[in-house]
Design a protein around this motif. Structure first.
Motif, PDB file in Angstrom:
ATOM      1  N   GLU A   1     -44.819  12.921 -28.057  1.00 37.38           N
ATOM      2  CA  GLU A   1     -43.299  14.218 -26.797  1.00 37.38           C
ATOM      3  C   GLU A   1     -42.917  13.757 -25.966  1.00 37.38           C
ATOM      4  OE1 GLU A   1     -45.318  17.823 -25.703  1.00 37.38           O
ATOM      5  OE2 GLU A   1     -45.677  18.297 -28.042  1.00 37.38           O
ATOM      6  N   SER A   2     -42.889  12.110 -26.186  1.00 33.62           N
ATOM      7  CA  SER A   2     -42.353  10.986 -24.333  1.00 33.62           C
ATOM      8  C   SER A   2     -40.230  11.021 -24.651  1.00 33.62           C
ATOM      9  CB  SER A   2     -42.840  10.122 -24.602  1.00 33.62           C
ATOM     10  OG  SER A   2     -43.339   9.235 -26.068  1.00 33.62           O
ATOM     11  N   GLN A   3     -40.345  10.879 -24.241  1.00 32.09           N
ATOM     12  CA  GLN A   3     -38.651  10.654 -24.540  1.00 32.09           C
ATOM     13  C   GLN A   3     -38.135   9.054 -24.703  1.00 32.09           C
ATOM     14  OE1 GLN A   3     -36.116  11.444 -21.327  1.00 32.09           O
ATOM     15  NE2 GLN A   3     -34.213  10.585 -21.978  1.00 32.09           N
ATOM     16  N   PRO A   4     -38.951   8.148 -24.627  1.00 35.12           N
ATOM     17  CA  PRO A   4     -39.052   6.602 -25.096  1.00 35.12           C
ATOM     18  C   PRO A   4     -38.806   6.788 -26.491  1.00 35.12           C
ATOM     19  CG  PRO A   4     -40.090   6.689 -22.957  1.00 35.12           C
ATOM     20  CD  PRO A   4     -40.357   7.988 -23.511  1.00 35.12           C
ATOM     21  N   VAL A   5     -39.781   7.405 -27.333  1.00 33.43           N
ATOM     22  CA  VAL A   5     -40.027   8.220 -28.763  1.00 33.43           C
ATOM     23  C   VAL A   5     -38.625   8.462 -29.555  1.00 33.43           C
ATOM     24  CG1 VAL A   5     -41.369   8.702 -30.365  1.00 33.43           C
ATOM     25  CG2 VAL A   5     -42.506   7.756 -28.490  1.00 33.43           C
ATOM     26  N   ALA A   6     -38.598   9.524 -28.601  1.00 30.57           N
ATOM     27  CA  ALA A   6     -37.441  10.255 -28.956  1.00 30.57           C
ATOM     28  C   ALA A   6     -35.806   9.726 -29.094  1.00 30.57           C
ATOM     29  CB  ALA A   6     -37.246  11.380 -28.082  1.00 30.57           C
ATOM     30  N   GLU A   7     -35.725   8.781 -27.856  1.00 33.02           N
ATOM     31  CA  GLU A   7     -34.047   7.783 -28.244  1.00 33.02           C
ATOM     32  C   GLU A   7     -34.642   7.155 -29.654  1.00 33.02           C
ATOM     33  OE1 GLU A   7     -34.694   6.206 -24.113  1.00 33.02           O
ATOM     34  OE2 GLU A   7     -33.343   8.065 -23.373  1.00 33.02           O
ATOM     35  N   LEU A   8     -36.014   6.643 -29.643  1.00 35.91           N
ATOM     36  CA  LEU A   8     -36.114   5.454 -30.521  1.00 35.91           C
ATOM     37  C   LEU A   8     -35.529   6.187 -32.258  1.00 35.91           C
ATOM     38  CD1 LEU A   8     -36.809   2.763 -31.580  1.00 35.91           C
ATOM     39  CD2 LEU A   8     -39.094   3.483 -31.764  1.00 35.91           C
ATOM     40  N   MET A   9     -35.987   7.596 -32.029  1.00 34.79           N
ATOM     41  CA  MET A   9     -35.766   8.686 -32.866  1.00 34.79           C
ATOM     42  C   MET A   9     -34.376   9.030 -33.691  1.00 34.79           C
ATOM     43  SD  MET A   9     -38.577   7.648 -35.051  1.00 34.79           S
ATOM     44  CE  MET A   9     -38.681   8.958 -36.407  1.00 34.79           C
ATOM     45  N   ILE A  10     -34.325   8.370 -32.275  1.00 39.97           N
ATOM     46  CA  ILE A  10     -32.120   9.243 -32.743  1.00 39.97           C
ATOM     47  C   ILE A  10     -31.425   8.156 -32.917  1.00 39.97           C
ATOM     48  CG2 ILE A  10     -30.404   9.743 -31.301  1.00 39.97           C
ATOM     49  CD1 ILE A  10     -32.483  11.663 -29.529  1.00 39.97           C
ATOM     50  N   ARG A  11     -31.753   7.009 -32.034  1.00 41.72           N
ATOM     51  CA  ARG A  11     -31.125   5.733 -32.979  1.00 41.72           C
ATOM     52  C   ARG A  11     -31.152   5.226 -33.916  1.00 41.72           C
ATOM     53  NH1 ARG A  11     -33.010   4.182 -27.764  1.00 41.72           N
ATOM     54  NH2 ARG A  11     -34.725   2.701 -28.748  1.00 41.72           N
ATOM     55  N   ARG A  12     -32.563   5.368 -34.575  1.00 38.91           N
ATOM     56  CA  ARG A  12     -32.990   4.877 -35.815  1.00 38.91           C
ATOM     57  C   ARG A  12     -31.805   5.241 -36.727  1.00 38.91           C
ATOM     58  NH1 ARG A  12     -39.195   3.908 -37.581  1.00 38.91           N
ATOM     59  NH2 ARG A  12     -39.167   2.155 -35.972  1.00 38.91           N
ATOM     60  N   PHE A  13     -32.214   6.615 -36.899  1.00 38.07           N
ATOM     61  CA  PHE A  13     -31.697   7.146 -37.812  1.00 38.07           C
ATOM     62  C   PHE A  13     -30.203   8.176 -37.604  1.00 38.07           C
ATOM     63  CE2 PHE A  13     -36.029   7.763 -38.521  1.00 38.07           C
ATOM     64  CZ  PHE A  13     -36.147   7.862 -39.167  1.00 38.07           C
ATOM     65  N   ASP A  14     -29.785   7.784 -36.616  1.00 38.29           N
ATOM     66  CA  ASP A  14     -27.662   8.274 -35.932  1.00 38.29           C
ATOM     67  C   ASP A  14     -27.479   9.472 -36.284  1.00 38.29           C
ATOM     68  OD1 ASP A  14     -25.209   7.395 -35.468  1.00 38.29           O
ATOM     69  OD2 ASP A  14     -24.807   7.145 -37.289  1.00 38.29           O
ATOM     70  N   LEU A  15     -28.829  10.331 -35.627  1.00 35.54           N
ATOM     71  CA  LEU A  15     -28.811  11.749 -34.788  1.00 35.54           C
ATOM     72  C   LEU A  15     -27.719  11.640 -34.755  1.00 35.54           C
ATOM     73  CD1 LEU A  15     -32.559  12.297 -33.980  1.00 35.54           C
ATOM     74  CD2 LEU A  15     -31.146  12.519 -36.442  1.00 35.54           C
ATOM     75  N   TYR A  16     -27.067  10.905 -33.775  1.00 39.65           N
ATOM     76  CA  TYR A  16     -25.937  11.799 -32.989  1.00 39.65           C
ATOM     77  C   TYR A  16     -24.940  12.538 -33.823  1.00 39.65           C
ATOM     78  CZ  TYR A  16     -26.844   9.863 -28.172  1.00 39.65           C
ATOM     79  OH  TYR A  16     -27.101  10.081 -27.015  1.00 39.65           O
ATOM     80  N   ASN A  17     -24.237  11.448 -34.896  1.00 35.72           N
ATOM     81  CA  ASN A  17     -23.093  11.732 -35.692  1.00 35.72           C
ATOM     82  C   ASN A  17     -24.079  13.151 -36.750  1.00 35.72           C
ATOM     83  OD1 ASN A  17     -21.868  10.131 -35.050  1.00 35.72           O
ATOM     84  ND2 ASN A  17     -22.684   8.022 -36.660  1.00 35.72           N
TER      85      ASN A  17
END
Length: 357
Positions: A86-102
Motif C-alpha cells: 500500500e506504499s506510495q513508492p510501489v504505486a508510483e512504480l506500477m503507474i510508470r511501468r504500465f503507463d496508467l496515466y494514459n
C-alpha cells in the motif's frame, strides 16, 4: 382536539391520487438507470494469493549452512507485506511501468491533478487483505482483464523484491566485514610467514627434528673424540674448535647449539602463529565466499499459492441491481415527497377555515 393518526395503509390512497407523478418518476428512473447501467464498462478482478515469510527463514546464509527452509508466518510479516503493497513508492512504480496515466486518461505526468487522480484510481482498484487463513489476497480491478492479471502478478513481484531489500543492505554490510576479516588475516599470515623465514635464516633452523638429532649426535661424538685426544690419542685442538663451532654462535658453524636454542622458541612461536592464522584464513575465505554467493542469489521471500489469472467473467457492475435499486429508491423518495405534500395540505386547511370564519 384529537390528533390525527397515520398508518402505512393510509399511503395507498395518497399514492393513488399522485399515481401519474409517481408513475412518471418511476418510468424516468427506469430509463435513466437502464441507460447508465448499459453505459458502465465491465470491471474484471484478478486475485493473487501468497504467504509472506520471516526474512530470517529465507536467508541464503542459513540455507547454505544446511538449515531447513520452513514456512514461518507471523503477524509482523503480514503487516509488513501489506504496508509495502500500500506504499506510495510501489504505486508510483506500477503507474510508470504500465503507463496508467494514459490508461486512465487523467492527464500528463507531472501535473498535480493528474498525479492525484492516477494515484486515487490506482488505490481504488487495488486491494490487499489478510484473509482468515493467514494468507495475503492481492486483488486488482480494471476494464482490461489481461492488464488486471499482469498488474496483480507484478505487484507480488515488487513486494517480494522490496521485502528482500529490507535485509539486503545489512547482508552487504556483513559481507564487507567478512571481506575485511579475510584481508586482515591474509596480511597477518604473509607477515608472520616472512618473520618465520627470517627467524629460520637468522638462527639456522630449518628442520627442528633432524637438526636436534644432528647436533646431539655430533656433540656427543666430538666430545668423545676430544676425551680420547686429551688422553694422547689424537689432535685435541682441532676437536675443541669443532666442538666450539657446534656449541657457540661465534664458532663459525651455521648450525650450532647456541643459535638453535635461542631461535627454537621464536621459530616455534612463529610456526604456531602461522598455523593458527592459516586455519583462520581458510575459514574466513570460506565464509566470505559463501556470503558472496548467498547475497548474489535470488531467493523469494513469498510463497505464491495462486498467481493472478485473467477473469472469466466480470465482477461488476451488476446491471439489474442498479436498475432495481434506482427504481426502488425513486419509489421511496416519491412516497416520502407526496406524503409531505399531503401533510402540508392538511395542516394548511384548518387554518384557512378558521380565517374564513
Amino acid at each position: 382536539m384529537l390528533e390525527r393518526t397515520y398508518s402505512l395503509l393510509g399511503l395507498w390512497p395518497i399514492i393513488d391520487r399522485w399515481k401519474k407523478l409517481v408513475g412518471t418518476a418511476l418510468a424516468l428512473a427506469l430509463v435513466v438507470s437502464l441507460v447508465v447501467a448499459l453505459l458502465l464498462p465491465n470491471i474484471y478482478t484478478s486475485t493473487a494469493v501468497f504467504f509472506p515469510t520471516n526474512p530470517q527463514s529465507t536467508d541464503p546464509d542459513r540455507i547454505v549452512d544446511g538449515e531447513k527452509l520452513e514456512l514461518e508466518n507471523r503477524t509482523e510479516d503480514l503487516d509488513r507485506v501489506i504496508t509495502i503493497g500500500e506504499s506510495q513508492p510501489v504505486a508510483e512504480l506500477m503507474i510508470r511501468r504500465f503507463d496508467l496515466y494514459n490508461h486512465y486518461g487523467v492527464g500528463q505526468p507531472g501535473e498535480d491533478k493528474a498525479d492525484e487522480a492516477v494515484l486515487k484510481e490506482f488505490s481504488d482498484n487495488l486491494g490487499i487483505v489478510h484473509n482468515e487463513r493467514d494468507a495475503i489476497e492481492l486483488t486488482f480491478q480494471d476494464t482490461d482483464k489481461q492488464l488486471a492479471a499482469r498488474m496483480a502478478n507484478a505487484m507480488v513481484q515488487v513486494i517480494d523484491s522490496i521485502n528482500q531489500q529490507l535485509t539486503l543492505e545489512n547482508r552487504r554490510n556483513v559481507l564487507g566485514l567478512f571481506k575485511q576479516r579475510y584481508e586482515f588475516l591474509n596480511g597477518e599470515f604473509e607477515r608472520s610467514r616472512r618473520q618465520l623465514v627470517q627467524a629460520r635464516r637468522r638462527y639456522g633452523i630449518f628442520n627442528e627434528e633432524m637438526q636436534s638429532r644432528y647436533l646431539a649426535r655430533e656433540i656427543i661424538e666430538i666430545e668423545s673424540k676430544l676425551r680420547q685426544a686429551e688422553g694422547g690419542s689424537g689432535n685435541a685442538g682441532a676437536l675443541r674448535r669443532s666442538l666450539r663451532g657446534l656449541t657457540q654462535a661465534d664458532g663459525g658453524n651455521v648450525v650450532n647449539l647456541e643459535n638453535y636454542t635461542q631461535g627454537l622458541d621464536s621459530v616455534k612461536m612463529f610456526t604456531a602463529r602461522l598455523e593458527d592464522l592459516q586455519a583462520r584464513l581458510v575459514k574466513a575465505r570460506g565464509d566470505y565466499e559463501i556470503a558472496d554467493v548467498a547475497i548474489r542469489g535470488k531467493l523469494s521471500s513469498l510463497y505464491v499459492v495462486q498467481k493472478a489469472y485473467p477473469a472469466v467473467k466480470k465482477s461488476k457492475p451488476v446491471r439489474w441491481l442498479i436498475v432495481v435499486g434506482a427504481v426502488a429508491l425513486t419509489l421511496m423518495l416519491s412516497v416520502v415527497l407526496i406524503t409531505l405534500l399531503e401533510l402540508l395540505r392538511r395542516t394548511q386547511r384548518p387554518v384557512s377555515l378558521s380565517t374564513a370564519a
